[in-house]
Motif scaffolding. Structure first.
Motif, PDB file in Angstrom:
ATOM      1  N   ARG A  55      -4.156  29.590 -30.994  1.00 55.12           N
ATOM      2  CA  ARG A  55      -4.289  29.447 -29.554  1.00 55.12           C
ATOM      3  C   ARG A  55      -4.251  27.980 -29.128  1.00 55.12           C
ATOM      4  N   MET A  56      -4.823  27.082 -29.971  1.00 55.44           N
ATOM      5  CA  MET A  56      -4.913  25.657 -29.641  1.00 55.44           C
ATOM      6  C   MET A  56      -3.688  24.861 -30.094  1.00 55.44           C
ATOM      7  N   LYS A  57      -2.877  25.442 -30.942  1.00 53.62           N
ATOM      8  CA  LYS A  57      -1.803  24.704 -31.612  1.00 53.62           C
ATOM      9  C   LYS A  57      -0.855  24.010 -30.631  1.00 53.62           C
ATOM     10  N   SER A  58      -0.482  24.682 -29.550  1.00 52.10           N
ATOM     11  CA  SER A  58       0.479  24.081 -28.616  1.00 52.10           C
ATOM     12  C   SER A  58      -0.071  22.811 -27.967  1.00 52.10           C
ATOM     13  N   SER A  59      -1.384  22.758 -27.767  1.00 48.95           N
ATOM     14  CA  SER A  59      -1.988  21.570 -27.162  1.00 48.95           C
ATOM     15  C   SER A  59      -2.028  20.388 -28.129  1.00 48.95           C
ATOM     16  N   TYR A  60      -1.732  20.642 -29.401  1.00 46.37           N
ATOM     17  CA  TYR A  60      -1.746  19.589 -30.411  1.00 46.37           C
ATOM     18  C   TYR A  60      -0.354  19.057 -30.736  1.00 46.37           C
ATOM     19  N   LYS A  61       0.670  19.557 -30.075  1.00 44.46           N
ATOM     20  CA  LYS A  61       2.032  19.121 -30.391  1.00 44.46           C
ATOM     21  C   LYS A  61       2.212  17.622 -30.167  1.00 44.46           C
ATOM     22  N   GLN A  62       1.650  17.101 -29.062  1.00 43.95           N
ATOM     23  CA  GLN A  62       1.798  15.681 -28.787  1.00 43.95           C
ATOM     24  C   GLN A  62       1.028  14.835 -29.793  1.00 43.95           C
ATOM     25  N   LYS A  63      -0.157  15.295 -30.195  1.00 48.68           N
ATOM     26  CA  LYS A  63      -0.919  14.563 -31.202  1.00 48.68           C
ATOM     27  C   LYS A  63      -0.144  14.505 -32.516  1.00 48.68           C
ATOM     28  N   ARG A  64       0.464  15.623 -32.900  1.00 45.65           N
ATOM     29  CA  ARG A  64       1.269  15.638 -34.125  1.00 45.65           C
ATOM     30  C   ARG A  64       2.452  14.672 -34.007  1.00 45.65           C
ATOM     31  N   LYS A  65       3.138  14.714 -32.884  1.00 44.29           N
ATOM     32  CA  LYS A  65       4.290  13.836 -32.675  1.00 44.29           C
ATOM     33  C   LYS A  65       3.879  12.367 -32.758  1.00 44.29           C
ATOM     34  N   ASP A  66       2.781  12.012 -32.103  1.00 49.14           N
ATOM     35  CA  ASP A  66       2.309  10.625 -32.130  1.00 49.14           C
ATOM     36  C   ASP A  66       1.943  10.187 -33.540  1.00 49.14           C
ATOM     37  N   ASN A  67       1.211  11.039 -34.266  1.00 50.40           N
ATOM     38  CA  ASN A  67       0.792  10.678 -35.619  1.00 50.40           C
ATOM     39  C   ASN A  67       1.987  10.454 -36.527  1.00 50.40           C
ATOM     40  N   LEU A  68       2.959  11.363 -36.499  1.00 47.69           N
ATOM     41  CA  LEU A  68       4.115  11.245 -37.395  1.00 47.69           C
ATOM     42  C   LEU A  68       4.978  10.038 -37.025  1.00 47.69           C
ATOM     43  N   GLN A  69       5.081   9.724 -35.742  1.00 47.01           N
ATOM     44  CA  GLN A  69       5.876   8.572 -35.322  1.00 47.01           C
ATOM     45  C   GLN A  69       5.236   7.255 -35.752  1.00 47.01           C
ATOM     46  N   LYS A  70       3.917   7.198 -35.749  1.00 49.08           N
ATOM     47  CA  LYS A  70       3.207   5.965 -36.078  1.00 49.08           C
ATOM     48  C   LYS A  70       2.943   5.812 -37.574  1.00 49.08           C
ATOM     49  N   ALA A  71       3.284   6.819 -38.344  1.00 48.83           N
ATOM     50  CA  ALA A  71       2.980   6.801 -39.777  1.00 48.83           C
ATOM     51  C   ALA A  71       3.882   5.824 -40.524  1.00 48.83           C
ATOM     52  N   ILE A  72       3.244   4.895 -41.218  1.00 47.20           N
ATOM     53  CA  ILE A  72       3.964   4.008 -42.143  1.00 47.20           C
ATOM     54  C   ILE A  72       4.060   4.683 -43.502  1.00 47.20           C
ATOM     55  N   VAL A  73       3.026   5.422 -43.842  1.00 40.25           N
ATOM     56  CA  VAL A  73       2.970   6.189 -45.087  1.00 40.25           C
ATOM     57  C   VAL A  73       2.923   7.665 -44.682  1.00 40.25           C
ATOM     58  N   PRO A  74       4.051   8.393 -44.763  1.00 38.87           N
ATOM     59  CA  PRO A  74       4.068   9.774 -44.271  1.00 38.87           C
ATOM     60  C   PRO A  74       3.152  10.721 -45.032  1.00 38.87           C
ATOM     61  N   TYR A  75       2.994  10.480 -46.339  1.00 40.17           N
ATOM     62  CA  TYR A  75       2.220  11.404 -47.181  1.00 40.17           C
ATOM     63  C   TYR A  75       1.373  10.572 -48.134  1.00 40.17           C
ATOM     64  N   PRO A  76       0.082  10.402 -47.836  1.00 39.77           N
ATOM     65  CA  PRO A  76      -0.763   9.514 -48.649  1.00 39.77           C
ATOM     66  C   PRO A  76      -0.767   9.901 -50.116  1.00 39.77           C
ATOM     67  N   GLU A  77      -0.691   8.907 -50.978  1.00 36.50           N
ATOM     68  CA  GLU A  77      -0.673   9.154 -52.419  1.00 36.50           C
ATOM     69  C   GLU A  77      -2.029   9.627 -52.935  1.00 36.50           C
ATOM     70  N   THR A  78      -3.063   9.525 -52.104  1.00 34.38           N
ATOM     71  CA  THR A  78      -4.384   9.990 -52.519  1.00 34.38           C
ATOM     72  C   THR A  78      -4.531  11.516 -52.401  1.00 34.38           C
ATOM     73  N   ILE A  79      -3.518  12.226 -51.890  1.00 30.17           N
ATOM     74  CA  ILE A  79      -3.531  13.686 -51.938  1.00 30.17           C
ATOM     75  C   ILE A  79      -3.182  14.103 -53.368  1.00 30.17           C
ATOM     76  N   ALA A  80      -4.078  14.831 -54.005  1.00 30.99           N
ATOM     77  CA  ALA A  80      -3.909  15.169 -55.419  1.00 30.99           C
ATOM     78  C   ALA A  80      -2.788  16.184 -55.619  1.00 30.99           C
ATOM     79  N   LYS A  81      -2.253  16.203 -56.831  1.00 33.48           N
ATOM     80  CA  LYS A  81      -1.216  17.171 -57.208  1.00 33.48           C
ATOM     81  C   LYS A  81      -1.851  18.344 -57.952  1.00 33.48           C
ATOM     82  N   ARG A  82      -2.966  18.835 -57.420  1.00 35.00           N
ATOM     83  CA  ARG A  82      -3.685  19.937 -58.039  1.00 35.00           C
ATOM     84  C   ARG A  82      -4.257  20.822 -56.947  1.00 35.00           C
ATOM     85  N   SER A  83      -4.532  22.071 -57.311  1.00 31.74           N
ATOM     86  CA  SER A  83      -5.217  22.988 -56.418  1.00 31.74           C
ATOM     87  C   SER A  83      -6.612  23.231 -56.967  1.00 31.74           C
ATOM     88  N   ILE A  84      -7.626  22.873 -56.202  1.00 30.07           N
ATOM     89  CA  ILE A  84      -8.984  23.086 -56.697  1.00 30.07           C
ATOM     90  C   ILE A  84      -9.327  24.568 -56.732  1.00 30.07           C
TER      91      ILE A  84
END
Length: 336
Positions: free
Chosen positions: A296-325
C-alpha cells in the motif's frame, strides 16, 4: 553549519523517567570530555521525565511537542545540534568508563567513516551480547540484519572473541556516533518508518554515498533492550517486517530487487505460519499486515528510491554478505 561542540550526546526520551533516573547519572559520570554536551530530547512524555532531567543542571533539554517516534524525534532534535559528532543514545543504555573516546578517536583518524558503534552487551545477562547491535551490525544476501555475536535468536557470550575493529553494514541506534553533517546530508532517519530499521536504512544510504562504518569494541556499553516495545510485541514485529521491505525497495538496485523480494515473500509467509503454529497468532497477523501495508505504501516511496539510486556512488555495498543466515541457521546449524 558552524560547529560549536566536538560532540553532542543526544538521548531521545519518551515516558522513560525510570530509565533516566537510573542511567543518566552514569552517562554524566563517564562523559567528562571537553567540548562535549549531554542533551535529552523529550518526545512529548506524559510522565515526570522533564522533572527528572531538570534535576541535572549539566544536561541540556530539548522539548518536542508530541511523540514523533524514534526517527522523526531524532530528526527534530538534531536540528538544534551544533556539533561535529552526534551520539544517538538510548535512555536504557548504561555506558562505561572511557566509552566515548575510542569512538571519537577512530572517526578523527578515519575521515571516510561516517558512523561508529561500541560493543553492546546485555544489561540483564551482562556476560552476553545484546540483541540490538552486539559486536557489529551485519547484513545477509536476502537483507536480513544480524550481528557479530548474534544471529536470529542465538546470542553469544562475550569472551573477547570479537574485540577487533571491523567494518560493519549498520551501527545500532541504541548507541551510534555519527558525523552530524553526514546525518543531515543523507537525509537523516526516515520518519515514515516511525521506529525500527530506521538506523539500518540510514547506514545503507551512507555507504552508498561512499562512507564506511565501523564497530569499535574498545568501547563497551550495556543495553536493557525492548525499552518501549517488548521483543515479542506484535507492534514491533509489524514495524520490523514492514520497514525492512520499505528499506529494500528504497535502496536495493534493480538487478537484485526481484530475486530478494521473491525470496522474502516466501520466507515472510513461512515465518507467519511458524508464529501461528507456535502459539503467537497476533505476531503471525502482524507479519501479514506488514506485507500488505508495504504494498500500500510502495508507490509513495518511488521518489525516495529514485533519489537514493541517483545519488549512490556505491550501488551495492560490499558489506552485504554473500550468505543467507536463514539457510545457515536452520539448515547448516551455524550460529555465527
Amino acid at each position: 553549519m558552524e560547529m560549536e561542540k566536538k560532540c553532542s550526546i543526544v538521548i531521545l526520551n519518551w515516558n522513560g523517567a525510570d530509565m533516566l533516573r537510573r542511567y543518566l547519572p552514569v552517562v554524566i559520570e563517564h562523559t567528562r570530555l571537553s567540548n562535549t554536551e549531554i542533551v535529552v530530547a523529550d518526545n512529548g512524555s506524559t510522565d515526570n521525565s522533564l522533572a527528572v532531567v531538570q534535576s541535572f543542571p549539566e544536561v541540556r533539554v530539548i522539548v518536542l511537542d508530541r511523540n514523533y517516534g524514534f526517527a522523526e524525534g531524532y530528526n527534530r532534535a538534531l536540528q538544534d545540534i551544533r556539533a561535529e559528532y552526534t551520539v544517538l543514545l538510548n535512555s536504557d543504555v548504561e555506558v562505561t568508563g572511557n566509552w566515548l573516546q575510542p569512538l571519537l578517536d577512530y572517526m578523527d583518524a578515519h575521515p571516510d567513516v561516517a558512523a561508529t558503534m561500541p560493543k553492546i552487551r546485555s544489561a540483564v545477562h551482562r556476560d552476553r551480547f545484546e540483541h540490538a547491535g552486539a559486536a557489529g551490525g551485519l547484513m545477509d544476501m536476502l537483507i536480513y540484519p544480524y550481528c557479530r555475536g548474534r544471529i536470529l535468536s542465538h546470542i553469544d557470550k562475550d569472551e573477547g572473541q570479537f574485540d577487533t575493529v571491523i567494518p560493519v553494514f549498520w551501527t545500532t541506534g541504541a548507541c551510534m556516533c555519527v558525523r552530524t553533517g553526514v546525518y543531515h546530508q543523507t537525509g537523516g532517519l526516515d520518519s515514515d518508518f516511525f521506529a525500527h530499521m530506521e538506523e539500518i536504512d540510514l547506514c545503507w544510504r551512507m555507504q552508498c554515498r561512499g562512507y564506511r562504518l565501523a564497530c569499535i569494541p574498545q568501547s563497551t556499553v550495556y543495553h536493557v533492550g525492548g525499552g518501549s516495545l517488548h521483543y515479542e510485541s506484535p507492534r514491533k514485529t509489524y514495524l520490523n517486517f514492514r520497514n525492512c521491505l520499505l528499506m529494500i525497495y528504497k535502496n536495493l538496485p534493480k538487478h537484485r530487487l526481484l530475486y530478494v523480494y521473491a525470496m522474502r515473500c516466501l520466507l515472510d509467509y513461512l515465518a507467519a505460519v511458524h508464529l501461528l503454529l507456535s502459539g503467537q497468532p497476533r505476531n503471525a497477523w502482524a507479519v501479514c499486515r506488514a506485507r500488505w501495508d508495504f504494498w500500500r505504501m510502495k508507490s509513495s516511496y518511488k521518489q525516495k528510491r529514485k533519489d537514493n539510486l541517483q545519488k549512490a556512488i556505491v550501488p551495492y555495498p560490499e558489506t552485504i554478505a554473500k550468505r543467507s543466515i536463514i539457510v545457515d541457521y536452520y539448515f547448516r546449524g551455524m550460529r555465527q
